[in-house]
Write a protein that holds these residues in place. Structure first.
Motif, mmCIF file in Angstrom:
data_model
loop_
_atom_site.group_PDB
_atom_site.id
_atom_site.type_symbol
_atom_site.label_atom_id
_atom_site.label_comp_id
_atom_site.label_asym_id
_atom_site.label_seq_id
_atom_site.Cartn_x
_atom_site.Cartn_y
_atom_site.Cartn_z
ATOM 1 N N ILE A 163 0.743 -1.207 0.083
ATOM 2 C CA ILE A 163 0.116 0.072 -0.007
ATOM 3 C C ILE A 163 0.858 1.210 0.006
ATOM 4 O O ILE A 163 0.682 2.179 -0.682
ATOM 5 N N LEU A 164 1.969 1.270 0.905
ATOM 6 C CA LEU A 164 2.590 2.500 1.033
ATOM 7 C C LEU A 164 3.580 2.710 -0.519
ATOM 8 O O LEU A 164 4.101 3.586 -0.769
ATOM 9 N N PRO A 218 2.809 6.532 -1.755
ATOM 10 C CA PRO A 218 3.764 6.841 -0.831
ATOM 11 C C PRO A 218 3.578 7.895 0.064
ATOM 12 O O PRO A 218 4.151 8.068 1.187
ATOM 13 N N ALA A 219 2.834 8.855 -0.254
ATOM 14 C CA ALA A 219 2.379 10.000 0.700
ATOM 15 C C ALA A 219 1.262 9.512 1.761
ATOM 16 O O ALA A 219 0.745 10.545 2.497
ATOM 17 N N MET A 220 0.805 8.400 1.794
ATOM 18 C CA MET A 220 -0.414 8.051 2.612
ATOM 19 C C MET A 220 0.413 7.987 4.024
ATOM 20 O O MET A 220 1.263 7.467 4.199
ATOM 21 N N PRO A 221 -0.345 8.547 5.102
ATOM 22 C CA PRO A 221 0.231 8.451 6.548
ATOM 23 C C PRO A 221 0.435 6.988 6.920
ATOM 24 O O PRO A 221 -0.516 6.089 6.574
ATOM 25 N N PRO A 222 1.697 6.548 7.362
ATOM 26 C CA PRO A 222 1.949 5.245 7.735
ATOM 27 C C PRO A 222 0.797 4.522 8.521
ATOM 28 O O PRO A 222 0.603 3.331 8.443
ATOM 29 N N SER A 272 -3.411 12.467 -4.390
ATOM 30 C CA SER A 272 -2.563 13.218 -3.343
ATOM 31 C C SER A 272 -1.829 11.958 -2.477
ATOM 32 O O SER A 272 -0.656 12.510 -2.219
ATOM 33 N N TRP A 273 -2.428 10.922 -2.302
ATOM 34 C CA TRP A 273 -1.611 9.698 -1.952
ATOM 35 C C TRP A 273 -0.362 9.232 -2.739
ATOM 36 O O TRP A 273 0.513 8.521 -2.337
ATOM 37 N N ARG A 274 -0.541 9.610 -3.992
ATOM 38 C CA ARG A 274 0.204 8.897 -5.073
ATOM 39 C C ARG A 274 1.701 9.692 -5.369
ATOM 40 O O ARG A 274 2.320 9.179 -5.642
ATOM 41 N N ALA A 311 1.551 18.733 2.554
ATOM 42 C CA ALA A 311 0.142 18.411 2.597
ATOM 43 C C ALA A 311 -0.141 17.060 3.011
ATOM 44 O O ALA A 311 0.500 16.049 2.386
ATOM 45 N N PRO A 312 -0.989 16.788 3.889
ATOM 46 C CA PRO A 312 -1.569 15.718 4.456
ATOM 47 C C PRO A 312 -2.295 14.801 3.178
ATOM 48 O O PRO A 312 -2.784 15.411 2.265
#
Length: 244
Positions: A132-133, A137-141, A215-217, A226-227
């Motif tokens: 998933i990460l 890669p920008a996803m909160p762990p 945003s998470w990609r 940015a969260p």
């Protein structure tokens, strides 16, 4: 030669034996569409062993020269479900003695098996979290860990337990992430509670999901500070957490 065990039915409504007219019957067999009691079917000497103890059931069946499967119809699932066995009383006594003799050894084996399963399940969850990460890669762990744990829960049938999920298929992993965003970062659940049909609700929150996914990609170095999911879920189209 394969054995064919008689099937005994626990009727859902009051039935009488078509031969001796006794009833109502607790259990019966069906011959030519007619109910027959266990005494008339030459099964009256057998005793009932409820399902649940695998070792006891297996041993009682092995010791019993004659045994039968007991089923009951589940109306909600529209199918017959196994309730247990009818076995010879002497066979059941032998099986109970054997199970008592090695109960401690079987308990230790169950404990070892449970430990191995726990290790394997943890490995599945960790592998899914890492993938998933990698994809986002920008996803909160901590969010990745939450999604992986939810998607790979044992017996859930969710993505992490499917063949595609365990093979880390990109589409399957993304589906798990998408489902998490739908429930956590959009008004989807609230829409359902207001009576919006599921397909319409999914269409309405789809832009929010795509925004969060994008945003998470983005790798953290590019993404800046940015969260992954910002704002408060108010108007549709603005990603944010809602009360689940």
């Amino acid at each position: 030669m394969d054995l064919v065990a008689p099937v005994v039915v626990e009727p859902l409504r009051r039935r009488r034996c078509s031969e001796c007219r006794q009833g109502p019957l607790e259990r019966m067999i069906v011959e030519y569409g007619r109910p027959v009691c266990l005494d008339c079917a030459d099964l009256g000497h057998l005793v009932f062993l409820r399902r649940g103890d695998t070792a006891l059931t297996r041993r009682a069946r092995e010791h019993s020269a004659l045994w039968a499967v007991v089923v009951r119809h589940n109306r909600r699932r529209t199918r017959y479900e196994r309730q247990g066995l009818l076995v010879e009383e002497a066979a059941l006594a032998l099986a109970e003695t054997a199970c008592l003799a090695d109960a401690e050894a079987r308990a230790r084996r169950r404990a070892r098996d449970a430990e191995r399963r726990a290790v394997r399940d943890a490995a599945i969850t960790e592998t899914l979290r890492a993938e998933i990460l990698r994809l986002f890669p920008a996803m909160p762990p901590e969010r990745a860990a939450e999604i992986a744990a939810h998607a790979s829960a044992k017996g859930s049938g969710r993505v992490g337990r499917t063949a595609a999920g365990r093979a880390l298929d990109r589409g399957a992993v993304t589906a798990a992430v998408r489902a998490s965003i739908r429930h956590v970062d959009t008004p989807y659940d609230s829409l359902l509670m207001r009576g919006v049909p599921r397909h319409q609700a999914r269409t309405r929150v789809s832009p929010v999901i795509e925004t969060v996914l994008r945003s998470w990609r983005v790798p953290p170095a590019v993404h800046g500070n940015a969260p992954g999911a910002t704002g408060t879920a108010g108007a549709e189209g603005t990603p944010g957490r809602t009360d689940r």
